[in-house]
Design a protein around this motif. Structure first.
Motif, PDB file in Angstrom:
ATOM      1  N   ILE A   1       0.882  -1.174   0.000  1.00 44.84           N
ATOM      2  CA  ILE A   1       0.000   0.000   0.000  1.00 44.84           C
ATOM      3  C   ILE A   1       0.912   1.215   0.000  1.00 44.84           C
ATOM      4  O   ILE A   1       1.641   1.447   0.959  1.00 44.84           O
ATOM      5  CB  ILE A   1      -0.928  -0.012   1.226  1.00 44.84           C
ATOM      6  CG1 ILE A   1      -1.796  -1.273   1.218  1.00 44.84           C
ATOM      7  CG2 ILE A   1      -1.794   1.245   1.245  1.00 44.84           C
ATOM      8  CD1 ILE A   1      -2.596  -1.484   2.493  1.00 44.84           C
TER       9      ILE A   1
ATOM     10  N   ALA B   1      -0.109   6.262   1.338  1.00 45.68           N
ATOM     11  CA  ALA B   1      -1.333   6.594   2.063  1.00 45.68           C
ATOM     12  C   ALA B   1      -1.024   7.431   3.297  1.00 45.68           C
ATOM     13  O   ALA B   1       0.084   7.385   3.843  1.00 45.68           O
ATOM     14  CB  ALA B   1      -2.057   5.313   2.474  1.00 45.68           C
TER      15      ALA B   1
ATOM     16  N   ASP C   1       4.044   3.923   3.472  1.00 48.98           N
ATOM     17  CA  ASP C   1       3.771   2.647   2.819  1.00 48.98           C
ATOM     18  C   ASP C   1       3.512   1.570   3.868  1.00 48.98           C
ATOM     19  O   ASP C   1       4.051   1.620   4.986  1.00 48.98           O
ATOM     20  CB  ASP C   1       4.961   2.200   1.967  1.00 48.98           C
ATOM     21  CG  ASP C   1       5.290   3.181   0.846  1.00 48.98           C
ATOM     22  OD1 ASP C   1       4.459   4.063   0.568  1.00 48.98           O
ATOM     23  OD2 ASP C   1       6.387   3.041   0.265  1.00 48.98           O
TER      24      ASP C   1
ATOM     25  N   ASP D   1      -2.453   1.548  -4.803  1.00 52.10           N
ATOM     26  CA  ASP D   1      -2.236   2.993  -4.752  1.00 52.10           C
ATOM     27  C   ASP D   1      -3.012   3.598  -3.585  1.00 52.10           C
ATOM     28  O   ASP D   1      -4.235   3.544  -3.531  1.00 52.10           O
ATOM     29  CB  ASP D   1      -2.689   3.621  -6.065  1.00 52.10           C
ATOM     30  CG  ASP D   1      -2.405   5.127  -6.134  1.00 52.10           C
ATOM     31  OD1 ASP D   1      -1.705   5.633  -5.225  1.00 52.10           O
ATOM     32  OD2 ASP D   1      -2.892   5.786  -7.067  1.00 52.10           O
ATOM     33  N   GLY D   2      -2.263   4.182  -2.644  1.00 51.66           N
ATOM     34  CA  GLY D   2      -2.902   4.792  -1.483  1.00 51.66           C
ATOM     35  C   GLY D   2      -2.793   6.298  -1.444  1.00 51.66           C
ATOM     36  O   GLY D   2      -3.067   6.911  -0.408  1.00 51.66           O
ATOM     37  N   THR D   3      -2.429   6.910  -2.547  1.00 49.55           N
ATOM     38  CA  THR D   3      -2.131   8.352  -2.529  1.00 49.55           C
ATOM     39  C   THR D   3      -3.350   9.205  -2.203  1.00 49.55           C
ATOM     40  O   THR D   3      -3.196  10.322  -1.731  1.00 49.55           O
ATOM     41  CB  THR D   3      -1.532   8.801  -3.871  1.00 49.55           C
ATOM     42  OG1 THR D   3      -2.401   8.415  -4.944  1.00 49.55           O
ATOM     43  CG2 THR D   3      -0.165   8.185  -4.083  1.00 49.55           C
TER      44      THR D   3
ATOM     45  N   MET E   1      -5.794   8.041  -0.221  1.00 49.15           N
ATOM     46  CA  MET E   1      -6.430   7.197   0.795  1.00 49.15           C
ATOM     47  C   MET E   1      -5.926   7.508   2.208  1.00 49.15           C
ATOM     48  O   MET E   1      -4.831   8.031   2.395  1.00 49.15           O
ATOM     49  CB  MET E   1      -6.151   5.712   0.514  1.00 49.15           C
ATOM     50  CG  MET E   1      -6.526   5.240  -0.876  1.00 49.15           C
ATOM     51  SD  MET E   1      -8.312   5.067  -1.080  1.00 49.15           S
ATOM     52  CE  MET E   1      -8.349   4.463  -2.788  1.00 49.15           C
TER      53      MET E   1
ATOM     54  N   ALA F   1      -5.142   5.066   5.369  1.00 52.33           N
ATOM     55  CA  ALA F   1      -5.007   3.680   5.800  1.00 52.33           C
ATOM     56  C   ALA F   1      -5.178   3.616   7.315  1.00 52.33           C
ATOM     57  O   ALA F   1      -4.572   4.401   8.053  1.00 52.33           O
ATOM     58  CB  ALA F   1      -3.648   3.118   5.401  1.00 52.33           C
TER      59      ALA F   1
ATOM     60  N   LEU G   1      -8.777   0.942   3.787  1.00 56.43           N
ATOM     61  CA  LEU G   1      -8.418   2.174   3.080  1.00 56.43           C
ATOM     62  C   LEU G   1      -9.686   2.976   2.822  1.00 56.43           C
ATOM     63  O   LEU G   1     -10.662   2.464   2.264  1.00 56.43           O
ATOM     64  CB  LEU G   1      -7.735   1.870   1.752  1.00 56.43           C
ATOM     65  CG  LEU G   1      -6.404   1.119   1.793  1.00 56.43           C
ATOM     66  CD1 LEU G   1      -5.863   0.923   0.376  1.00 56.43           C
ATOM     67  CD2 LEU G   1      -5.386   1.843   2.656  1.00 56.43           C
TER      68      LEU G   1
ATOM     69  N   ARG H   1     -11.355   6.527   1.086  1.00 51.43           N
ATOM     70  CA  ARG H   1     -11.110   7.572   0.088  1.00 51.43           C
ATOM     71  C   ARG H   1     -11.209   8.939   0.767  1.00 51.43           C
ATOM     72  O   ARG H   1     -12.301   9.403   1.099  1.00 51.43           O
ATOM     73  CB  ARG H   1     -12.121   7.466  -1.056  1.00 51.43           C
ATOM     74  CG  ARG H   1     -11.950   6.217  -1.924  1.00 51.43           C
ATOM     75  CD  ARG H   1     -12.889   6.244  -3.113  1.00 51.43           C
ATOM     76  NE  ARG H   1     -14.276   6.302  -2.672  1.00 51.43           N
ATOM     77  CZ  ARG H   1     -15.019   5.225  -2.375  1.00 51.43           C
ATOM     78  NH1 ARG H   1     -14.489   4.010  -2.476  1.00 51.43           N
ATOM     79  NH2 ARG H   1     -16.262   5.356  -1.984  1.00 51.43           N
TER      80      ARG H   1
ATOM     81  N   THR I   1     -11.135  -0.127   0.202  1.00 54.35           N
ATOM     82  CA  THR I   1     -10.449  -1.419   0.202  1.00 54.35           C
ATOM     83  C   THR I   1     -10.425  -1.987   1.613  1.00 54.35           C
ATOM     84  O   THR I   1     -10.203  -1.244   2.573  1.00 54.35           O
ATOM     85  CB  THR I   1      -9.009  -1.265  -0.316  1.00 54.35           C
ATOM     86  OG1 THR I   1      -9.046  -0.726  -1.638  1.00 54.35           O
ATOM     87  CG2 THR I   1      -8.276  -2.596  -0.335  1.00 54.35           C
TER      88      THR I   1
END
Length: 477
Positions: free
Chosen positions: A6, A9, A25, A49-51, A53, A55, A403, A405, A432
């Protein structure tokens, strides 16, 4: 070996050593979190892709009756003894094993969809081994992590039959389960005993139930209110005198018990779970969150029953925080009026010197969003005996990860991700979900769409039938 990275995030870890990262990460290998850091530089993992997101650890629901999912929403206006009369005396005896299967399947999928990866499933509608097995099968098919609480049914006794309060927990059934599907204690679903406890059973039944749990090494949990009609007026203080209070025992509700009883439970290493969404609706006293904290305990929160309230732990966490703040503020305001809180009085006098400042009774909030997030994650994991496995994003723990949004309209710009999780997020923001390192939801959709659609169709058909069979056809439109 399955590996996911991930990447990029905002990380809300609920781990004081890992902390919160504005960008980082998370490396998952098989069922575990392998590493967390600002830039792990891993090349041999599938990238998520967690950019955009946030976490966070999967939410943990410390008390939910998933067997009631199939009749979700019928009791939002219940009062008095309606819950017992409609549910335990009415609908519960009409359940067939396959009703339990689809209710548990739908309930487990619903929890995952809403960002909850672990649930203490308090199942007290299991009159036969077939009902119990069907409930466990449905729970397992959903993919959620669960502590299955084998409970005790509460029917109205027929002539000549003993009252349920006089019947010990069924030893033969617990032994059957432990020798069968719960022979291993490291599976995704494990076993607990949901006993009647001091409010709902005689002292002799309490003795037998706690002795059995100690013998087989299972966590116990009990519904407790502390009202005047409890069968043992001294409650857990009576059990304490007999040495019957095992560490890890879980007490749910307990709104009316005295501070002395709370302290005895905390000192014994027991856990206490408040269910504000349910308790605020029918009781004139606050949920136990603040009182547990004041006695040195770690509050735990859950929704209780989807017969009347949402199963979303986001909503539960938020309501729990607001309820605790409200009752603390009411108490402080009362102290101001009585002149018994000089510190608050001094702050109020200074604060109100500024025209147009309504202000509050505290200079800063005593209970924070970070506290509330702990209630719904690491503290609830402790209730389930799983604090070492789940409840935080910690290297070495199970990969139960959610995750969100952060650029959804209700969240953006999410300047403080921790605040955004607790005060703004809802199940629709869940992009996710990983449970035990397995992706169960991706891009806002459950992975097992076939099971989801089947469960949805089944409960839509079975709910009205159960109401009709129970003699309440007009309660469901």
């Amino acid at each position: 070996m399955t590996a996911y990275l991930i990447r990029g995030a905002a990380i809300v870890s609920v781990d004081p050593e890992v902390g919160n990262l504005s960008r980082g990460d998370i490396l998952v290998r098989d069922d575990r979190i392998a590493a967390i850091g600002p830039d792990l530089g891993v090349e041999d993992a599938e990238v998520i892709d967690g950019t955009r997101m946030i976490a966070m650890p999967g939410l943990v629901n410390a008390h939910n009756h998933l067997w009631q999912t199939v009749i979700r929403g019928i009791g939002s206006n219940f009062g008095g003894a309606d819950y017992y009369n409609y549910l335990h005396a009415g609908a519960a005896p009409a359940y067939r094993p396959d009703d339990l299967y689809y209710s548990e399947l739908a309930g487990g999928l619903s929890q995952i969809d809403a960002g909850t990866t672990s649930v203490f499933d308090w199942c007290h509608n299991n009159p036969t081994p077939e009902h119990t097995d069907a409930a466990i099968d449905g729970l397992a098919a959903s993919g959620v992590r669960a502590l299955f609480g084998h409970g005790t049914v509460k029917p109205k006794p027929k002539p000549g039959q003993p009252h349920f309060s006089e019947i010990p927990h069924p030893r033969a059934e617990i032994e059957r389960l432990l020798k069968g599907r719960f022979a291993s204690d490291d599976a995704l679903i494990t076993l607990a005993m949901c006993v009647l406890g001091p409010d709902y059973s005689t002292i002799d039944v309490c003795r037998q139930d706690f002795a059995l749990a100690r013998e087989v090494g299972l966590i116990t949990s009990a519904h407790v209110w502390g009202r005047r009609n409890r069968l043992n007026p001294g409650g857990y203080l009576d059990l304490q005198k007999e040495g019957l209070l095992p560490a890890g025992h879980n007490v749910v509700h307990a709104n009316y018990i005295p501070d002395e009883e709370i302290r005895a439970l905390v000192d014994a290493g027991c856990t206490l779970t408040a269910t504000p969404p349910a308790e605020l609706r029918g009781h004139g006293v606050p949920p136990l969150i603040g009182r547990v904290a004041d006695q040195g305990g770690r509050p735990s929160v859950a929704n209780d029953s989807e017969v009347g309230v949402t199963g979303s732990m986001f909503e539960t966490m938020r309501l729990s925080l607001q309820a605790d703040r409200f009752y603390r503020n009411v108490q402080t305001q009362r102290e101001l009026e009585e002149g018994t809180n000089p510190e608050a009085a001094a702050f109020e006098a200074e604060n109100l010197k500024t025209i147009g400042t309504g202000g509050g009774v505290y200079q800063k909030e005593q209970i924070t969003t970070g506290d509330a997030l702990k209630w719904a994650t690491i503290n609830n994991a402790r209730v389930m005996g799983m604090e070492h496995l789940i409840g935080s994003l910690t290297p070495g723990k199970k990969a139960d990860i959610v995750l969100l949004r952060r650029d959804d309209w209700n969240m953006s710009p999410a300047l403080n991700p921790e605040n955004a999780v607790v005060m703004f997020a809802h199940p629709g923001n869940v992009d996710t979900v990983l449970v035990d390192g397995v992706i169960r939801k991706r891009h806002g959709k459950l992975i097992d769409t076939a099971s989801a659609e089947t469960a949805r169709a089944e409960i839509a058909e079975r709910g009205p039938r159960l109401m009709a069979d129970a003699g309440y056809p007009d309660i469901a439109w």
